[in-house]
Every structure is written in C-alpha cells, then in structure tokens.
Design a protein around this motif. Sequence first.
Motif, short mmCIF file in Angstrom:
data_model
loop_
_atom_site.label_atom_id
_atom_site.label_comp_id
_atom_site.label_asym_id
_atom_site.label_seq_id
_atom_site.Cartn_x
_atom_site.Cartn_y
_atom_site.Cartn_z
N UNK A 1 0.81 -1.23 -0.02
CA UNK A 1 0.03 0.09 -0.03
C UNK A 1 1.08 1.26 0.06
N UNK A 2 1.86 1.24 0.76
CA UNK A 2 2.93 2.39 0.97
C UNK A 2 3.80 2.55 -0.53
N UNK A 3 3.93 1.27 -1.15
CA UNK A 3 4.62 1.54 -2.44
C UNK A 3 3.89 1.99 -3.48
N UNK A 4 2.53 1.68 -3.55
CA UNK A 4 1.67 2.26 -4.69
C UNK A 4 0.86 3.51 -4.18
N UNK A 5 1.39 4.22 -2.90
CA UNK A 5 0.92 5.32 -2.80
C UNK A 5 0.98 6.36 -3.72
N UNK A 6 -0.17 7.25 -4.00
CA UNK A 6 0.15 8.21 -5.17
C UNK A 6 0.09 7.80 -6.49
#
Length: 226
Positions: free
Chosen positions: A99-104
């Motif tokens: 989720x953090x990797x795909x953020x934004x």
Amino acid sequence: MHVTPTERGGVLPAGGLRPAGYWAEQLRSPVRYQDAVVTAAARGRAVLVEVGPGSGLIGSARQIPEARQTPAVALQPRRGDLLSGLGALWASGVELDWAAVRAGTPAVRAPLPARPFAAERHWLDTPAARDAPAPVAPVPVASAPVADPAADDEDRTVRQIAEIWRSLLGVPTVGADSDFFTLGGESLLFIRMIAQVQRRFGVPVRIAELADAPTPRAIAAHVIGG
C-alpha cells in the motif's frame, strides 16, 4: 549493527541505546564492516540492503565468503531502480508494505481471467491400424547456416569476461549486457576487473572509454578491436 571493542559485530537490541562516547570512539577506531556482515549473514534468513546512491557496500559484502550466499539488494534513488530493488527484496522473502509502495499512483489490483478448459472429447474411436498409412512426403533439408568466425570470437570473449565478473562480484549469473555497477561493483573493483581483463587477453584497455558502458559485450568489443 552495533560494534564495540569487546564484541565485534554485535547486534544492538531493539530499543537499545549506544553508550556515551560511541561516535567519538568510532571516529578513532577502524570500521569493523566484515565483522558486522558476518554476524548479519549468520542470523538465519538475512537479507543485506544498501540504501543510497551507490552499491559499493554490497560489492564489498559479496567479497566476504560467509556472506556470498546471503541475498544482497541495493535500493537506488531512481524510481525504476527502486522498484527493481523492491522486487528483489520480495523475491528474497521480505514482506513489503505494498500500500505504501503504490501510494500516490493510480495502480489498482485487477483480477485476471482464469484459463478456460473446454470440455471436449478428443479420443480416436477407430484404431489406427485399420487405416492405411498415408504416404510421407519428403521433408526438405535446409542448408546449415554459415558460421561467423567474428561472432564466435565475440561470444567466447564475452564468456571469459563474464567469468571474471562472477569471480570478482560473487554473483551466479552475468549476462552479455549486464552493468558492472548494477551488479554491485564499485570503482576499486572496476579497476581490478580491467587489470584482470588486460592480463587475460594481453591488450591494453582504457578505463575512461568503458566507464559509461561497463558491460561484458562492450568490453569484449574493445578487446577484439585491440
């Protein structure tokens, strides 16, 4: 990794604090990098990660026999290299916060269709022995391609250079277009590699001409061209 004069390569406990004077002592004492890497490699399923613009520490770690089987990943600041590094971490068994990797980004999880299998019967009901064998048409034989001596010489040179790289970098696979620095090499190892290439083939190799394209294919072309 916390290193003290009495415990080389010791691990700093979670939440632990370094003793007073640690940094001052570190400035006056040698860096026990090998001790730290050996301790980390001995901790079961370890993965060595270098975060920064280069990969010199990873290259040095691969020279340590106890750590040659330990996965090592360099996370570079460029987005493409960063995603490749995250993929290497995932392949090494590290759990990532996707989720953090795909953020934004607009990336979403999409279900893919399963492979369809049609329920159709394809068995032969009539024994093949009852049918007369059909005449077999002669198969034209294509002429064998003419070997290119220059291509064979280049392939042989590329394989020998890749062998030198595997020995220096401690990596199992080196392709013809692999980048020396992406595989964990650094400037001192690059100079050592060029020196070994010069000794192996007996030709001068100019470092400045290969620094921008450090691949076995480019070096082989340089060697063959004299």
